[in-house]
Design a protein around this motif. Structure first.
Motif, mmCIF file in Angstrom:
data_model
loop_
_atom_site.group_PDB
_atom_site.id
_atom_site.type_symbol
_atom_site.label_atom_id
_atom_site.label_comp_id
_atom_site.label_asym_id
_atom_site.label_seq_id
_atom_site.Cartn_x
_atom_site.Cartn_y
_atom_site.Cartn_z
ATOM 1 N N PRO A 238 -4.366 9.903 16.120
ATOM 2 C CA PRO A 238 -5.213 11.233 15.804
ATOM 3 C C PRO A 238 -6.413 10.952 16.800
ATOM 4 O O PRO A 238 -6.709 9.784 15.834
ATOM 5 N N GLN A 239 -6.723 11.944 17.020
ATOM 6 C CA GLN A 239 -8.703 11.613 17.152
ATOM 7 C C GLN A 239 -9.289 11.846 15.988
ATOM 8 O O GLN A 239 -9.054 12.307 14.895
ATOM 9 N N ASP A 240 -9.881 10.538 16.117
ATOM 10 C CA ASP A 240 -11.321 10.812 14.778
ATOM 11 C C ASP A 240 -10.570 9.592 13.547
ATOM 12 O O ASP A 240 -10.738 10.181 12.254
ATOM 13 N N PHE A 241 -9.663 9.154 13.812
ATOM 14 C CA PHE A 241 -9.060 7.932 13.098
ATOM 15 C C PHE A 241 -8.915 6.834 13.347
ATOM 16 O O PHE A 241 -7.934 5.967 13.286
ATOM 17 N N PHE A 242 -10.448 6.196 13.972
ATOM 18 C CA PHE A 242 -10.154 5.518 14.373
ATOM 19 C C PHE A 242 -10.515 4.082 12.776
ATOM 20 O O PHE A 242 -9.929 3.210 13.247
ATOM 21 N N ALA A 243 -10.554 4.368 12.433
ATOM 22 C CA ALA A 243 -10.496 3.907 11.054
ATOM 23 C C ALA A 243 -9.578 2.677 10.065
ATOM 24 O O ALA A 243 -9.576 1.433 9.764
ATOM 25 N N CYS A 244 -8.446 3.562 10.718
ATOM 26 C CA CYS A 244 -6.902 3.082 10.589
ATOM 27 C C CYS A 244 -6.558 2.099 12.234
ATOM 28 O O CYS A 244 -5.384 1.335 12.004
ATOM 29 N N PRO B 191 9.143 0.856 5.013
ATOM 30 C CA PRO B 191 8.246 0.859 5.232
ATOM 31 C C PRO B 191 7.770 2.202 5.659
ATOM 32 O O PRO B 191 8.231 2.193 6.986
ATOM 33 N N VAL B 192 6.649 3.582 5.935
ATOM 34 C CA VAL B 192 6.901 4.668 6.947
ATOM 35 C C VAL B 192 5.161 4.711 6.691
ATOM 36 O O VAL B 192 4.936 5.536 6.052
ATOM 37 N N SER B 193 4.552 4.044 7.971
ATOM 38 C CA SER B 193 3.109 4.539 7.580
ATOM 39 C C SER B 193 2.305 5.684 8.278
ATOM 40 O O SER B 193 3.131 5.447 9.295
ATOM 41 N N CYS B 194 1.405 6.662 7.391
ATOM 42 C CA CYS B 194 1.187 7.543 8.265
ATOM 43 C C CYS B 194 0.050 7.147 8.812
ATOM 44 O O CYS B 194 -0.714 5.894 9.283
ATOM 45 N N GLU B 195 0.082 8.097 10.136
ATOM 46 C CA GLU B 195 -0.641 8.274 10.974
ATOM 47 C C GLU B 195 -0.945 6.910 12.022
ATOM 48 O O GLU B 195 -2.380 6.069 12.323
ATOM 49 N N LEU C 78 -4.244 -5.586 3.596
ATOM 50 C CA LEU C 78 -4.366 -6.645 4.571
ATOM 51 C C LEU C 78 -4.379 -5.674 5.989
ATOM 52 O O LEU C 78 -3.718 -5.137 6.440
ATOM 53 N N GLN C 79 -5.913 -6.339 6.437
ATOM 54 C CA GLN C 79 -6.258 -5.586 7.551
ATOM 55 C C GLN C 79 -7.088 -7.210 8.608
ATOM 56 O O GLN C 79 -8.076 -7.317 8.863
ATOM 57 N N GLY C 80 -6.279 -6.546 10.058
ATOM 58 C CA GLY C 80 -7.125 -7.276 10.719
ATOM 59 C C GLY C 80 -8.517 -6.634 11.134
ATOM 60 O O GLY C 80 -8.583 -5.147 11.481
ATOM 61 N N THR C 81 -9.857 -7.564 12.014
ATOM 62 C CA THR C 81 -11.030 -6.546 11.884
ATOM 63 C C THR C 81 -11.183 -6.012 13.319
ATOM 64 O O THR C 81 -10.501 -6.895 14.399
ATOM 65 N N HIS D 213 -7.511 4.085 4.018
ATOM 66 C CA HIS D 213 -5.671 3.716 4.237
ATOM 67 C C HIS D 213 -5.885 2.558 3.098
ATOM 68 O O HIS D 213 -5.735 1.524 3.072
ATOM 69 N N GLY D 214 -5.004 2.421 1.217
ATOM 70 C CA GLY D 214 -4.957 1.439 0.827
ATOM 71 C C GLY D 214 -3.183 1.177 0.441
ATOM 72 O O GLY D 214 -2.485 2.544 0.398
ATOM 73 N N ALA D 215 -2.811 0.267 0.357
ATOM 74 C CA ALA D 215 -1.014 0.267 0.095
ATOM 75 C C ALA D 215 -1.525 0.367 -1.754
ATOM 76 O O ALA D 215 -2.112 -0.312 -2.941
ATOM 77 N N VAL D 216 0.077 0.395 -2.351
ATOM 78 C CA VAL D 216 0.003 0.766 -3.675
ATOM 79 C C VAL D 216 1.300 -0.167 -4.150
ATOM 80 O O VAL D 216 2.309 0.786 -3.782
ATOM 81 N N ALA D 217 1.044 -1.008 -4.584
ATOM 82 C CA ALA D 217 2.801 -1.341 -6.010
ATOM 83 C C ALA D 217 2.477 -0.960 -7.369
ATOM 84 O O ALA D 217 1.539 -0.640 -7.625
#
Length: 494
Positions: free
Chosen positions: A174-180, A291-295, A401-404, A453-457
């Motif tokens: 989606p537009q303006d969700f570049f953060a993910c 798992p199905v992540s949003c956005e 875990l994130q790619g920069t 977004h953060g994952a939660v165990a």
């Protein structure tokens, strides 16, 4: 869960040829027995490795037994070249541990010097640029090393899973969700496969599942799961059709991979074109271990899958969403718990958290924000389909875990809890508390530019997650620093 691997562990003893081989073999047998008492199943290899030919022989032995992870046990000093070549030629995660001396009454023939041998083992692994799992203190008795092996199992399960994982996406974001959004090259570096698809591909597949004969059975299962929370029974056939679409897509597109995760686009076009919000279906997929992540959050899906492998349980993906109002904190938290106001926050998503992790009053509802945007705040139709309710109280680990942007991997891990405090809000939401969250938020999440977004165990599993990220070669593994321990960019005068 069928979407995560089963660890078949092999135990290999090594022995330096100038030491008594029977010492290493006796200690190996004691370790195998200790593992059995703790419920850790493993195959005890019969070959003891003294040289490279033994190394080749034992690898054939454990492979024939179906082992996909190994513990290499230094029962004495150990042969540093053959023992490290095991890690080079074995296709799977390898752990190294060494025997502690057993008694002060037998330090001549009964002394193994594995304490010293572990140093040479580590040095040789480094020379060969080999990755291995080494416990925090890798020297111990049989019972102590059995505990270390038990800690290794979820790490090994995750590493095996990642090497056989395909993340299937339906985008664009989606537009303006570049953060993910992030480069996918680091995923390939990890051995994870990615299949990117259009949202239109998903819509075509969904329409092809109209009148699928399996829909009534899925509707019945949804009704049973929801109970009194089934507020929109007319929506269930649409959502059942979508669930079958995803399950079939996973099976038909996993290719050479064994495990799958999804990163799906869920707005703004989705609800109008599909006729519902996908959140409840996403929650059910998570419960199945897919798992199905949003956005279209690819690294969110990756993080969720890691958590499932570690815990053997379902996880969720949440926005690190809003602060807790001071009046709510003063009324329900301040006098009952030892958390400061800025140790608390609310984690939220529209409705993707599995029903088993929500309080009993959870229900399928409509997405309030999307209803304002897409239906002008009128009686909800296609913005229905979220699974809403307060998240049940209990231990959690927030992690990612994130790619920069420059193609590097970084991660964070923070243990805390969901408080038994009513949120008075909408969506799948909970009041979270993490010690020193305010500083962690500023100097890790904001300071290191993590997405929202953060994952939660739903348990404390920071130890395993930290070990996994180390094994994967992640250089920056952040965590919530205790009070008095400053972050590198933290103002000491603040």
């Amino acid at each position: 869960m069928q979407n995560i691997p089963e660890v078949k562990l092999g135990l290999i003893a090594v022995s330096r040829d100038c030491f008594v081989i029977s010492l290493s073999e006796r200690r190996r047998a004691a370790l195998a027995a200790a593992c059995g008492k703790k419920g850790v199943n493993l195959y005890e290899a019969k070959t003891t490795v003294e040289n490279e030919l033994d190394m080749q022989k034992v690898l054939e032995e454990v492979k024939a037994e179906g082992c996909n992870a190994l513990c290499v046990f230094l029962g004495n000093f150990g042969p540093e070249t053959p023992e490290t070549l095991i890690a080079k030629y074995f296709d799977g995660p390898v752990m190294y541990a060494a025997a502690a001396e057993e008694t002060g009454k037998d330090l001549i023939n009964g002394r193994g010097d594995a304490y010293c041998g572990m140093l040479n083992c580590s040095y040789n692994l480094g020379l060969r640029h080999l990755d291995a799992y080494i416990p925090e203190y890798p020297i111990g008795t049989a019972d102590e090393i059995a505990e270390m092996i038990a800690d290794f199992v979820p790490v090994a399960r995750t590493l095996i899973g990642l090497s056989n994982l395909k993340i299937i996406t339906f985008g664009p974001r989606p537009q303006d969700f570049f953060a993910c959004n992030a480069p996918i090259q680091p995923l390939y570096d990890l051995g994870v496969e990615v299949q990117e698809n259009s949202e239109l591909d998903l819509l075509i597949a969904y329409r092809a599942h109209a009148n699928d004969k399996r829909i009534p059975d899925v509707v019945a299962d949804m009704s049973k799961e929801l109970g009194t929370g089934n507020q929109y029974p007319d929506m269930l056939p649409r959502m059942a059709q979508f669930e079958l679409t995803l399950l079939d897509w996973a099976e038909e597109n996993k290719g050479a991979r064994k495990y799958v995760a999804f990163a799906d686009k869920c707005w703004p076009a989705f609800p109008k074109e599909f006729g519902f919000e996908p959140c409840y279906v996403n929650s059910r997929m998570n419960t199945r271990g897919i798992p199905v992540s949003c956005e279209v959050d690819i690294y969110g899906a990756l993080s969720e899958y890691i958590g499932m492998c570690v815990t053997g349980d379902t996880v969720t993906l949440l926005d690190i969403n809003n602060s807790v109002p001071a009046d709510l904190y003063n009324e329900d938290i301040k006098t009952k718990y030892s958390y400061k106001l800025n140790d608390t926050f609310m984690g939220f998503h529209c409705g993707n958290t599995p029903s088993c992790k929500l309080c009993a009053d959870r229900a399928v509802k409509y997405q309030l924000i999307q209803n304002r945007l897409l239906e002008n705040g009128n009686t909800p139709d296609f913005t229905r389909g979220t699974l809403e309710g307060d998240i049940a109280a209990g231990d959690i680990t927030f992690y990612r875990l994130q790619g920069t942007a420059d193609g590097q991997l970084r991660s964070y891990v923070a243990e805390g809890e969901v408080l038994p405090v009513a949120t008075r809000s909408f969506g799948g939401i909970g009041v979270f508390a993490i010690p020193e969250m305010g500083r962690f938020y500023r100097h890790v999440l904001v300071g290191k530019r993590y997405p929202h977004h953060g994952a939660v165990a739903f348990q404390h599993c920071g130890k395993a997650l930290y070990s996994i990220f180390q094994y994967l070669g992640v250089k920056d593994i952040a965590y919530n620093q205790p009070a008095g321990n400053l972050y590198k960019d933290e103002n000491p005068f603040a």
